[in-house]
Write a protein that holds these residues in place. Structure first.
Motif, mmCIF file in Angstrom:
data_model
loop_
_atom_site.group_PDB
_atom_site.id
_atom_site.type_symbol
_atom_site.label_atom_id
_atom_site.label_comp_id
_atom_site.label_asym_id
_atom_site.label_seq_id
_atom_site.Cartn_x
_atom_site.Cartn_y
_atom_site.Cartn_z
ATOM 1 N N LYS A 59 1.155 -0.903 -0.101
ATOM 2 C CA LYS A 59 -0.021 -0.576 -0.361
ATOM 3 C C LYS A 59 0.814 1.420 0.024
ATOM 4 O O LYS A 59 2.088 1.289 0.828
ATOM 5 N N VAL A 60 -0.207 1.911 -1.011
ATOM 6 C CA VAL A 60 1.770 3.357 -1.360
ATOM 7 C C VAL A 60 0.905 4.259 -0.910
ATOM 8 O O VAL A 60 -0.197 5.083 -1.117
ATOM 9 N N PHE A 61 1.588 5.532 -0.691
ATOM 10 C CA PHE A 61 0.826 6.850 -0.384
ATOM 11 C C PHE A 61 1.471 7.569 -1.134
ATOM 12 O O PHE A 61 2.840 7.966 -1.439
ATOM 13 N N PHE A 62 0.850 8.296 -2.002
ATOM 14 C CA PHE A 62 1.981 9.746 -3.213
ATOM 15 C C PHE A 62 0.943 10.450 -2.470
ATOM 16 O O PHE A 62 -0.169 10.706 -2.428
ATOM 17 N N ASP A 63 1.943 11.689 -2.517
ATOM 18 C CA ASP A 63 1.740 13.185 -2.548
ATOM 19 C C ASP A 63 1.652 13.225 -3.350
ATOM 20 O O ASP A 63 2.106 14.231 -4.388
ATOM 21 N N VAL A 64 -0.015 13.797 -4.291
ATOM 22 C CA VAL A 64 -0.253 14.567 -5.505
ATOM 23 C C VAL A 64 -1.533 14.871 -5.288
ATOM 24 O O VAL A 64 -2.667 14.364 -4.018
ATOM 25 N N ASP A 65 -1.862 15.958 -6.520
ATOM 26 C CA ASP A 65 -3.198 16.321 -5.880
ATOM 27 C C ASP A 65 -4.407 15.977 -6.848
ATOM 28 O O ASP A 65 -5.239 15.581 -6.560
ATOM 29 N N GLU A 101 0.278 26.954 -1.769
ATOM 30 C CA GLU A 101 1.053 28.043 -1.719
ATOM 31 C C GLU A 101 2.334 28.309 -1.168
ATOM 32 O O GLU A 101 2.429 27.453 -0.257
ATOM 33 N N THR A 102 3.149 28.999 -1.144
ATOM 34 C CA THR A 102 4.828 28.304 -1.407
ATOM 35 C C THR A 102 5.208 29.402 -0.752
ATOM 36 O O THR A 102 6.170 30.271 -0.366
ATOM 37 N N ASP A 103 4.130 31.150 -0.233
ATOM 38 C CA ASP A 103 4.838 32.021 -0.041
ATOM 39 C C ASP A 103 4.532 31.760 1.233
ATOM 40 O O ASP A 103 4.055 31.158 2.375
ATOM 41 N N ASP A 104 4.661 33.218 2.252
ATOM 42 C CA ASP A 104 4.402 33.265 3.344
ATOM 43 C C ASP A 104 3.195 33.761 3.956
ATOM 44 O O ASP A 104 2.421 33.931 5.448
ATOM 45 N N SER A 105 1.846 33.809 2.794
ATOM 46 C CA SER A 105 0.588 33.945 3.224
ATOM 47 C C SER A 105 0.043 32.737 4.425
ATOM 48 O O SER A 105 -1.011 33.189 4.383
ATOM 49 N N PRO A 121 10.538 20.031 -2.167
ATOM 50 C CA PRO A 121 10.458 19.636 -3.846
ATOM 51 C C PRO A 121 8.933 19.398 -4.170
ATOM 52 O O PRO A 121 8.250 19.700 -5.253
ATOM 53 N N ALA A 122 8.742 18.256 -3.884
ATOM 54 C CA ALA A 122 7.474 17.537 -3.531
ATOM 55 C C ALA A 122 5.643 18.036 -3.001
ATOM 56 O O ALA A 122 4.939 18.592 -3.175
ATOM 57 N N HIS A 123 6.118 19.189 -2.430
ATOM 58 C CA HIS A 123 4.897 20.194 -1.540
ATOM 59 C C HIS A 123 5.612 21.030 -0.318
ATOM 60 O O HIS A 123 6.315 20.480 -0.052
ATOM 61 N N PRO A 124 4.948 22.444 -0.564
ATOM 62 C CA PRO A 124 5.252 22.343 0.745
ATOM 63 C C PRO A 124 4.292 22.104 2.497
ATOM 64 O O PRO A 124 3.963 21.287 2.765
ATOM 65 N N ILE A 125 5.459 22.411 3.095
ATOM 66 C CA ILE A 125 4.759 21.810 4.714
ATOM 67 C C ILE A 125 5.209 23.133 5.698
ATOM 68 O O ILE A 125 5.853 23.730 5.246
ATOM 69 N N LEU A 126 3.891 22.673 6.694
ATOM 70 C CA LEU A 126 3.362 23.419 6.938
ATOM 71 C C LEU A 126 4.278 23.499 8.915
ATOM 72 O O LEU A 126 4.002 22.768 9.361
ATOM 73 N N VAL A 127 4.421 24.305 9.303
ATOM 74 C CA VAL A 127 5.390 24.524 10.551
ATOM 75 C C VAL A 127 4.614 24.770 11.561
ATOM 76 O O VAL A 127 3.829 25.779 11.895
ATOM 77 N N VAL A 128 3.181 23.739 12.758
ATOM 78 C CA VAL A 128 2.878 24.477 13.047
ATOM 79 C C VAL A 128 3.546 24.146 14.370
ATOM 80 O O VAL A 128 3.630 23.473 15.377
ATOM 81 N N ALA A 129 3.319 25.862 15.039
ATOM 82 C CA ALA A 129 3.359 25.627 16.913
ATOM 83 C C ALA A 129 2.013 24.883 17.797
ATOM 84 O O ALA A 129 0.923 25.595 17.870
ATOM 85 N N THR A 130 2.401 24.273 18.330
ATOM 86 C CA THR A 130 1.390 23.383 19.368
ATOM 87 C C THR A 130 2.444 23.850 20.262
ATOM 88 O O THR A 130 3.350 24.552 21.129
ATOM 89 N N TYR A 153 1.552 20.084 2.758
ATOM 90 C CA TYR A 153 0.305 20.956 2.707
ATOM 91 C C TYR A 153 -0.263 20.562 1.535
ATOM 92 O O TYR A 153 0.377 20.280 0.683
ATOM 93 N N ILE A 154 -1.487 19.515 1.961
ATOM 94 C CA ILE A 154 -1.699 18.349 0.671
ATOM 95 C C ILE A 154 -2.438 18.453 0.768
ATOM 96 O O ILE A 154 -3.791 18.013 2.023
#
Length: 178
Positions: free
Chosen positions: A27-33, A109-113, A136-145, A154-155
């Motif tokens: 079973k595979v997870f693909f980072d695609v839209d 979105e890859t900017d700081d918005s 390279p594959a997708h942006p990653i959110l850094v969330v402070a918890t 961010y997919i």
């Protein structure tokens, strides 16, 4: 293709989640839209324990949809049994950079918005976006918890909706322990 597998130029587009059945299927997870992009794949690259990339031909491929979630099941030509499939668990799946272009998540979105947006898991607030890592594959959110930082790709699979200045997530339990 004139690049050999030891040169840089590979982009991770997914990972093996687990083995499935006794015949070597995984079973595979693909980072695609768009899941239809995956169905056209015939050759991907995996990495051995030394970090070298090696080609893995896809012999069989099927898509299964359950509870609004799409699962991909893959049979590689070099894996014939469950033991071989178990050895691939959590391994990244890569494409050559030029071949990965259609897989890169275009809507993100890859900017700081996205910084300073509140992040929710269902109805529960889990924190605030403090940074966006450009991967390279997708942006990653850094969330402070309250218990430190949390990384959320961010997919569509993890980010369900974005409204009212907030980000609503799903499937975050799949990120536990990664």
């Amino acid at each position: 293709m004139n690049q050999d597998a030891n040169t840089p130029g590979f982009v991770q587009v997914g990972h093996v989640e687990r083995s499935h059945g006794l015949e070597g299927e995984v079973k595979v997870f693909f980072d695609v839209d768009d899941p239809q992009k995956v169905e056209e794949l015939k050759l991907v690259y995996l990495r051995n324990d030394r970090g070298d990339f090696y080609p893995a031909r896809i012999m069989d491929f099927r898509v299964e949809g359950k509870r609004n979630k799409i699962s991909f099941f893959v049979q590689f030509d070099h894996v014939a049994d469950r033991t071989g499939a178990e050895a691939l668990k959590s391994k990244g799946i890569f494409l050559e950079a030029e071949e990965a272009e259609p897989f890169v998540y275009a809507e993100a979105e890859t900017d700081d918005s996205l910084v300073d947006h509140e992040v929710y898991d269902g109805d529960e607030s889990i924190g605030l976006v403090v940074d966006v890592m450009n991967n390279p594959a997708h942006p990653i959110l850094v969330v402070a918890t309250t218990s430190g930082s949390r990384l959320i790709p961010y997919i569509d699979h993890f980010v369900e909706d974005r409204r009212d200045g907030n980000i609503y997530c799903q499937n975050l339990d799949e990120l536990e322990g990664i």
